[in-house]
Design an enzyme around this catalytic site. Structure first.
Site, PDB file in Angstrom:
ATOM      1  N   ALA A 177     -49.745 -18.612 -28.816  1.00  0.00           N
ATOM      2  CA  ALA A 177     -49.091 -17.632 -29.690  1.00  0.00           C
ATOM      3  C   ALA A 177     -48.782 -16.334 -28.951  1.00  0.00           C
ATOM      4  CB  ALA A 177     -49.960 -17.361 -30.914  1.00  0.00           C
ATOM      5  N   ALA A 230     -45.160 -14.453 -27.212  1.00  0.00           N
ATOM      6  CA  ALA A 230     -43.988 -13.815 -27.820  1.00  0.00           C
ATOM      7  C   ALA A 230     -43.316 -14.715 -28.849  1.00  0.00           C
ATOM      8  CB  ALA A 230     -43.005 -13.412 -26.718  1.00  0.00           C
ATOM      9  N   LYS A 270     -29.128 -25.622 -23.113  1.00  0.00           N
ATOM     10  CA  LYS A 270     -30.016 -24.498 -22.785  1.00  0.00           C
ATOM     11  C   LYS A 270     -30.499 -24.597 -21.343  1.00  0.00           C
ATOM     12  CE  LYS A 270     -34.035 -21.857 -24.167  1.00  0.00           C
ATOM     13  NZ  LYS A 270     -35.215 -21.707 -25.027  1.00  0.00           N
ATOM     14  N   GLU A 285     -41.627 -21.173 -13.886  1.00  0.00           N
ATOM     15  CA  GLU A 285     -41.339 -22.472 -14.488  1.00  0.00           C
ATOM     16  C   GLU A 285     -40.403 -23.303 -13.604  1.00  0.00           C
ATOM     17  OE1 GLU A 285     -41.159 -22.228 -19.158  1.00  0.00           O
ATOM     18  OE2 GLU A 285     -40.066 -20.525 -18.326  1.00  0.00           O
TER      19      GLU A 285
END
Length: 325
Positions: free
Chosen positions: A8, A10, A205, A286
């Site tokens: 939990a 942003a 995306k 990432e």
């Protein structure tokens, strides 16, 4: 309906506030000062610059405190998920759905895809099959996350833009579990369409994240600059064309062309990508979920990815020299 948001920060915090405000039975898994602030002062959300919402939330760093859930919405970064799969087990009951709200190529990508690659595992995003074996692909509901938000201080989320969380079954069906979660999110003021081709949205995306993120980490150029500078635009375009070839071999349909996608990135303005921010803040980037995974899919489809390979090598070494790996 019991919903747990695991990670939990942003995005997860934004979703948590909206659900809690709407009266949903929602709990959050977080840690450190952010968790301590939520427990002491509730979770705060700032929207539209100054509109502030405060809600009391059920939050813990120990899933055993929360018990089995109907939905576990995972909003961690992709590389953070495999190590915590064992810790998540107390949240998983017989009928629990795992909602994968994680950037990049998802670990379940080849579940119910309906091709000869059915059941293929992706080492780049699920090393050792931790999620495939620990969750089971039948539990998964895909989710593409569009909002932008940031934790500006412990317990305080600033919502920047967007409120859409597209949902989709790997099989493409409009299942009861997908429709039920869509209804719950919609009741909280969020857009949650159930898509028959969720992989198409994942790729649109990913197209930007694959290219813009590592280029910005390497150059420290904001989106408006890297998308309009002739050199970096050409590199981004080369990566995206290679990725499109890979994706189309996997049956993906792109609703827009490459140049419109790059122009869309430029229109975002002077934005620092998440990968650049992670590099600056000394956090692992990432790279595997956004870049290495596309390399792996390129090998699976016999598609050369020379531009992606070059940028991946550069940004991976940048991470190593920064001491992040």
């Amino acid at each position: 309906m019991k919903i747990c948001i695991f990670g939990a920060g942003a995005i997860g915090g934004y979703m948590g506030v909206k659900l809690a405000e709407a009266g949903a039975d929602v709990s959050l898994v977080a840690r450190g000062p952010h968790l301590a602030a939520m427990k002491e002062n509730g979770l705060n959300l700032i929207e539209e610059g100054d509109q502030r919402t405060n809600v009391a939330v059920t939050a813990s760093d120990n899933p055993e405190d929360l018990g089995p859930q109907d939905y576990v919405i995972v909003t961690l970064k992709a590389h953070s998920v495999p190590p915590v799969v064992p810790k998540m087990q107390p949240l998983i009951g017989e009928n629990t759905t795992i909602v994968s709200g994680v950037n990049g190529v998802p670990w379940w990508y080849f579940h119910k895809i309906g091709t000869d690659l059915e059941g293929t595992r992706l080492e780049s995003v699920d090393p050792g099959n931790a999620q495939w074996d620990g969750f089971g692909p039948d539990r998964v509901l895909g989710c593409v996350v569009y909002p932008a938000a940031e934790v500006i201080e412990p317990g305080v989320i600033n919502h920047i833009e967007g409120n859409r969380f597209s949902l989709g079954e790997p099989s493409g069906e409009k299942s009861e579990r997908a429709l039920a979660l869509s209804k719950a999110l919609s009741s909280a003021g969020l857009k949650a369409p159930v898509r028959p081709r969720i992989r198409d949205e994942i790729w649109v995306k990913l197209w930007g994240n694959l290219s813009f993120n590592p280029i910005s980490a390497l150059t420290h150029a904001t989106l408006d600059v890297l998308c309009t500078d002739p050199g970096t635009r050409a590199v981004a375009r080369g990566m995206m064309v290679e990725a499109q070839t890979v994706a189309e071999k996997l049956g993906v349909k792109f609703p827009i062309d490459v140049d419109k996608r790059i122009d869309g990135g430029a229109a975002v303005g002077a934005h620092r990508t998440s990968m650049w921010q992670d590099l600056d803040q000394g956090r692992p980037m990432e790279i595997d979920a956004l870049v290495t995974s596309v390399q792996e899919l390129g090998r699976l489809t016999d598609t050369p990815t020379p531009t992606i390979d070059t940028v991946q090598a550069l940004v991976a070494l940048r991470g190593k020299t920064a001491g992040l790996y």
